[in-house]
Design an enzyme around this catalytic site. Structure first.
Site, PDB file in Angstrom:
ATOM      1  N   TYR A   1      15.318  14.127  58.891  1.00  0.00           N
ATOM      2  CA  TYR A   1      15.077  12.975  59.946  1.00  0.00           C
ATOM      3  C   TYR A   1      15.928  11.523  59.538  1.00  0.00           C
ATOM      4  CZ  TYR A   1      12.690  15.152  63.904  1.00  0.00           C
ATOM      5  OH  TYR A   1      12.159  15.684  65.020  1.00  0.00           O
TER       6      TYR A   1
ATOM      7  N   CYS B   1     -28.531  40.982  45.361  1.00  0.00           N
ATOM      8  CA  CYS B   1     -28.718  39.809  46.640  1.00  0.00           C
ATOM      9  C   CYS B   1     -29.356  38.799  45.985  1.00  0.00           C
ATOM     10  CB  CYS B   1     -29.506  40.591  47.846  1.00  0.00           C
ATOM     11  SG  CYS B   1     -29.658  39.265  48.929  1.00  0.00           S
TER      12      CYS B   1
ATOM     13  N   ASP C   1      25.908  31.969  67.542  1.00  0.00           N
ATOM     14  CA  ASP C   1      26.346  32.791  66.409  1.00  0.00           C
ATOM     15  C   ASP C   1      27.806  33.663  66.538  1.00  0.00           C
ATOM     16  OD1 ASP C   1      23.774  32.557  65.092  1.00  0.00           O
ATOM     17  OD2 ASP C   1      22.960  34.454  66.068  1.00  0.00           O
TER      18      ASP C   1
ATOM     19  N   CYS D   1     -34.479  42.005  53.376  1.00  0.00           N
ATOM     20  CA  CYS D   1     -33.816  40.680  52.977  1.00  0.00           C
ATOM     21  C   CYS D   1     -34.015  39.334  53.967  1.00  0.00           C
ATOM     22  CB  CYS D   1     -32.526  40.811  52.854  1.00  0.00           C
ATOM     23  SG  CYS D   1     -31.501  39.396  52.047  1.00  0.00           S
TER      24      CYS D   1
ATOM     25  N   CYS E   1     -33.120  38.645  47.920  1.00  0.00           N
ATOM     26  CA  CYS E   1     -34.127  39.781  47.990  1.00  0.00           C
ATOM     27  C   CYS E   1     -33.907  40.504  46.774  1.00  0.00           C
ATOM     28  CB  CYS E   1     -34.149  40.493  49.427  1.00  0.00           C
ATOM     29  SG  CYS E   1     -32.709  41.660  49.367  1.00  0.00           S
TER      30      CYS E   1
ATOM     31  N   GLU F   1      14.640  11.566  55.304  1.00  0.00           N
ATOM     32  CA  GLU F   1      13.371  12.589  54.807  1.00  0.00           C
ATOM     33  C   GLU F   1      13.809  13.951  55.043  1.00  0.00           C
ATOM     34  OE1 GLU F   1      11.352  10.924  53.115  1.00  0.00           O
ATOM     35  OE2 GLU F   1       9.430  12.063  52.736  1.00  0.00           O
TER      36      GLU F   1
ATOM     37  N   ASP G   1       6.389  13.752  55.656  1.00  0.00           N
ATOM     38  CA  ASP G   1       5.958  13.863  54.300  1.00  0.00           C
ATOM     39  C   ASP G   1       6.639  15.134  53.868  1.00  0.00           C
ATOM     40  OD1 ASP G   1       4.151  14.023  52.507  1.00  0.00           O
ATOM     41  OD2 ASP G   1       2.475  14.992  53.301  1.00  0.00           O
TER      42      ASP G   1
ATOM     43  N   ARG H   1      15.786  10.316  45.612  1.00  0.00           N
ATOM     44  CA  ARG H   1      15.660   9.207  45.132  1.00  0.00           C
ATOM     45  C   ARG H   1      15.480   9.061  43.752  1.00  0.00           C
ATOM     46  NH1 ARG H   1      10.611   6.436  44.439  1.00  0.00           N
ATOM     47  NH2 ARG H   1      10.774   4.338  44.971  1.00  0.00           N
TER      48      ARG H   1
ATOM     49  N   LYS I   1       5.308   8.686  59.382  1.00  0.00           N
ATOM     50  CA  LYS I   1       5.909   8.683  58.052  1.00  0.00           C
ATOM     51  C   LYS I   1       5.839  10.245  57.705  1.00  0.00           C
ATOM     52  CE  LYS I   1       4.814   6.957  53.418  1.00  0.00           C
ATOM     53  NZ  LYS I   1       5.284   8.057  52.535  1.00  0.00           N
TER      54      LYS I   1
ATOM     55  N   LYS J   1      -1.377   4.701  55.948  1.00  0.00           N
ATOM     56  CA  LYS J   1      -1.606   6.075  55.400  1.00  0.00           C
ATOM     57  C   LYS J   1      -2.779   6.644  56.199  1.00  0.00           C
ATOM     58  CE  LYS J   1       0.207   7.869  52.032  1.00  0.00           C
ATOM     59  NZ  LYS J   1       0.948   7.232  50.669  1.00  0.00           N
TER      60      LYS J   1
ATOM     61  N   LYS K   1       7.870  -1.473  60.504  1.00  0.00           N
ATOM     62  CA  LYS K   1       9.129  -2.301  60.190  1.00  0.00           C
ATOM     63  C   LYS K   1       9.522  -3.361  60.794  1.00  0.00           C
ATOM     64  CE  LYS K   1      11.073   1.967  57.983  1.00  0.00           C
ATOM     65  NZ  LYS K   1      12.066   3.069  58.335  1.00  0.00           N
TER      66      LYS K   1
ATOM     67  N   GLU L   1       7.135   4.254  63.153  1.00  0.00           N
ATOM     68  CA  GLU L   1       7.641   5.575  63.127  1.00  0.00           C
ATOM     69  C   GLU L   1       6.762   6.246  62.353  1.00  0.00           C
ATOM     70  OE1 GLU L   1      11.147   4.589  60.437  1.00  0.00           O
ATOM     71  OE2 GLU L   1      11.882   3.136  61.703  1.00  0.00           O
TER      72      GLU L   1
ATOM     73  N   SER M   1      10.604   1.779  47.603  1.00  0.00           N
ATOM     74  CA  SER M   1       9.576   2.561  48.152  1.00  0.00           C
ATOM     75  C   SER M   1       8.869   1.612  48.957  1.00  0.00           C
ATOM     76  CB  SER M   1       8.647   3.010  47.200  1.00  0.00           C
ATOM     77  OG  SER M   1       7.973   1.649  46.179  1.00  0.00           O
ATOM     78  N   LEU M   2       7.647   2.034  49.515  1.00  0.00           N
ATOM     79  CA  LEU M   2       6.996   1.277  50.415  1.00  0.00           C
ATOM     80  C   LEU M   2       5.553   1.003  50.049  1.00  0.00           C
ATOM     81  CD1 LEU M   2       7.559   3.147  53.808  1.00  0.00           C
ATOM     82  CD2 LEU M   2       8.319   0.855  53.445  1.00  0.00           C
TER      83      LEU M   2
ATOM     84  N   CYS N   1     -25.454  42.751  50.665  1.00  0.00           N
ATOM     85  CA  CYS N   1     -26.709  43.244  50.330  1.00  0.00           C
ATOM     86  C   CYS N   1     -27.239  44.397  51.068  1.00  0.00           C
ATOM     87  CB  CYS N   1     -27.710  42.003  50.611  1.00  0.00           C
ATOM     88  SG  CYS N   1     -29.471  42.395  50.443  1.00  0.00           S
TER      89      CYS N   1
END
Ligand code: IVH
Length: 701
Positions: free
Chosen positions: A227, A412, A39, A436, A415, A177, A120, A139, A118, A318, A294, A116, A85-86, A430
């Site tokens: 990444y 309740c 900093d 009960c 009961c 991603e 999200d 994309r 995947k 997946k 891959k 690797e 896409s895959l 209750c």
């Protein structure tokens, strides 16, 4: 050197230094300076740039949050190479088929794959020209994306300039991603909750939503990361012969890679990786929804080519989806041991997270209101790992017309007693108490459960039968059961009935702490029961101390008067460490109820017993002042029992060995505590020696 030249040099040095630290932090995951030092460098650079505006540069680390907010739509960017896409695989068989197809086309086996996680998050293309980040694009439809440079530039893991001297090509498009690490996501939501702001739904939506913020200052506040996993357009020929080689080059240029990336051979190797990552999934610092395989050799990738929009040389394997949509049929009530009416979602069965889910607890009615769940709604159900299934929320666009919130319970369901909500509490309860049946069943289940009286054989089903058939009205009735009655029950043989009776018999010898806990007094958990038992040493003393408080609670107003307040604080029950007014009130009301006293008397009459001792006597006991540690497994008694008996003789039982420990009792399979005792020269007793010691003193006591 002129001042100007000096400043210019210093600014350059600071920029390089900060970039190097960003690289160490985000790419190597090995920071070499404390955050505060970082900093300080950053502030110095910002100050110099402010006083010398002529030295400002677009790729300075200070310029991550400098761009003006986007007005209107995000500018469109046409990808020079489409973002593909895959294809997906959801089973082992599909992975075998994928690999077999490749082996057939290449005419060889034992193919090597880059494997690797995947991630999200949100796919992003970063374009560098002469090592400078010129834009970041989403994309989009794969051909045209949106320019989100203003947001992506705020992500510290994305280098604004590639590492000098690393030999990067003139044009380099990096694909990867943008994601939000789970810790950052949770922390962000914690703060949002504190401020009363809207929370983010999940890390994936959070990443996508953050990047698409128009004001870069907003994205800058979100804990985003990046990444890299591939390439787009690259000038000047190939960077490497293999995909993993190429990723290694990207890392040299300053781009962060997932440390989980590995190499595997053949379908078996890929599947082993899938299992390995799957097992660690919940421990990873970010969400993944599968793994990607891959073909590693780039020339083979070329040979395999593409089908429509996906490469033939790669596939996403997946995990079973952790979220699914289903219908919320009804919100029903479940009655707990303490009478809490818990709303439970009855769902159209749905396969999610690897199992079929048809019920999910909704915890309490505040939660139902907060999520705005209504019977008839289409809802998102989530089941991550081994976590219990959760109803995330309704899909409002699909809400049927006229769907109404479920009314709060007034009675309740079991009961019919009135339901009541106490002030400051989330639960609606209750008021039927032991009248009960649902509460009775729960009380029996709790009493018999492993952590409480540990009566094997009395589980959910038996508790249910016993109450429904009117054989057991309260826990004391358990000790009145006989062989004929038990053996006559549905799905119960003579042998199991006899076993249960033996278990009940065995449970009669107990400790005060356990018995107190087993009574199921609200807010009296194991540790409170222990504190009470230790302090008073006898049940009647606890009952008396509790009943004494009745006048105070009968007139809460009086507690505002200083004299009454003082007297209250001096009450024996309030003097127990860890017992506050709430628990005191629970104890008072429990032990002032005739019905409960009758149940206790019945159990004592049936032979339930425990060692009692006047605390004054204990302090004078033969083991007073001794500190004992119990470790390992004892054959003839549990550690709890041994501890209670030692305490009854005045000893203090501690959890850890130190120089102050008087002696250690080591059963079989004793581990580190025994080693520690030996190391410190603390005396060690085996089970036989312990029993001898107890016998010697207990008789005399
Ligand atoms: S490779 C031609 N590798 O998954 C190959 N994609 O379903 C293109 N993703 O849009 C993608 N982690 O957002 C690749 N290690 C990884 C990935 C990955 C996540 C995402 C990416 C892509 C989507 C395809």
């Amino acid at each position: 050197m002129s001042e100007r030249a000096w400043v210019a040099e210093r600014v350059n040095w600071l920029r390089e230094e900060i970039r190097a630290h960003d690289y160490r932090y985000h790419v190597l995951d090995a920071p070499s300076i404390p955050d505060a030092e970082y900093d300080r460098l950053f502030h110095e650079l910002r100050r110099l740039e402010e006083t010398h505006p002529e030295l400002c540069a677009p790729d300075s680390p200070t310029r991550r949050v400098g761009a003006a907010p986007i007005v209107g739509d995000f500018p469109a960017i046409v990808h020079r190479l489409p973002m593909l896409s895959l294809g997906n695989a959801f089973s082992r068989e599909e992975v075998f088929e994928f690999v077999a197809r490749i082996e057939e086309m290449l005419g060889r086996g034992d193919i090597e794959f880059s494997v690797e996680p995947k991630l999200d998050g949100l796919a992003i293309s970063l374009r560098y020209e002469q090592g400078r980040l010129v834009y970041a694009a989403t994309r989009g439809d794969g051909v045209t994306g949106e320019d989100v440079s203003h947001s992506v530039r705020t992500i510290k893991a994305v280098p604004l300039a590639l590492a000098a001297g690393s030999g990067f090509p003139e044009v380099l498009e990096v694909r990867g991603e943008v994601y939000m690490p789970r810790a950052g996501f949770l922390e962000f939501n914690r703060r949002a909750r504190e401020r009363g702001d809207k929370e983010l739904v999940n890390p994936r939506n959070a990443a996508a939503g953050s990047v698409r913020q128009k004001d870069p200052r907003l994205a800058a506040q979100r804990p985003l990361a990046f990444y890299a996993y591939g390439l787009g357009e690259v000038s000047g020929g190939t960077l490497a012969d293999t995909h993993t080689g190429l990723l290694a080059r990207l890392r040299e240029f300053g781009l962060p890679l997932s440390p989980e990336i590995d190499i595997a051979t053949g379908a078996e190797g890929c599947l082993a990786y899938f299992e390995r990552i799957g097992a660690r999934r919940s421990a990873l610092p970010y969400d993944i929804d599968g793994v990607v395989y891959k073909v590693n050799r780039i020339d083979w990738q070329r040979e395999l080519g593409f089908v429509s929009r996906a490469p033939r040389w790669a596939i996403a394997h997946k995990f079973p989806a952790e979220e699914a949509l289903t219908t919320l049929h009804a919100i029903e009530l479940q009655v707990g041991r303490t009478g809490a009416l818990t709303p439970v979602a009855r769902l159209e069965p749905v396969f999610v997270g690897g199992t079929t889910v048809s019920n999910a607890t909704l915890h309490n009615f505040d939660e139902v209101a907060r999520k705005d769940l209504r019977p008839g709604d289409t809802v998102i159900v989530r089941r991550a790992g081994d976590v219990i299934p959760e109803v995330v929320g309704p899909v409002l666009e699909r809400r049927p017309e006229g769907a109404q919130p479920a009314p709060l319970p007034e009675r309740c369901p079991d009961c019919g007693s009135p339901a009541r909500r106490e002030e400051g509490e989330a639960a609606i309860r209750c008021t039927g108490g032991l009248v009960c049946p649902a509460q009775r069943k729960e009380a029996i289940r709790f009493f018999a459960s492993r952590r409480v009286m540990n009566i094997e054989g009395i589980g959910d089903r038996l508790a249910e039968q016993l109450v429904d058939l009117g054989l057991v009205a309260d826990i004391s009735d358990l000790y009145r059961l006989d062989l004929a009655t038990l053996a006559g029950l549905d799905r119960m043989g003579e042998r199991s009935a006899a076993n249960i009776l033996a278990e009940l018999e065995r449970s009669k010898a107990t400790t005060l702490e356990r018995f107190l806990y087993a009574l199921g007094i609200r807010d009296v958990g194991e540790s409170t029961a222990k504190a009470l038992g230790r302090h008073f040493g006898g049940l009647d003393r606890i009952i008396e101390a509790s009943q004494r408080l009745a006048p105070y609670f009968a007139d809460p107003e009086a507690l505002n008067q200083p004299a009454t307040k003082k007297a209250f604080a001096a009450e024996p029950l309030i003097a127990v460490p860890d017992i506050g007014p709430v628990v005191a009130e629970r104890l008072c009301s429990f032990f002032s109820d005739e019905r409960n006293l009758r149940i206790i008397a019945a159990m004592r009459a049936a032979g339930v017993h425990w060692p009692e001792q006047d605390p004054a006597q204990r302090a004078a006991g033969p083991l007073a002042g001794q500190i004992v540690v119990l470790t390992g497994t004892l054959a003839s008694l549990t550690r709890d029992e041994a501890g209670a008996r030692l305490e009854a003789l005045g000893a203090k039982v501690s959890g850890s060995v130190s120089k102050k420990t008087s002696f250690v009792v080591a059963g079989s399979e004793a581990g580190s505590k025994l080693a520690k005792a030996q190391e410190l020269g603390v005396p060690v007793l085996d089970e036989a020696a312990l029993l001898a010691l107890l016998a010697q003193h207990e008789g005399a006591n």
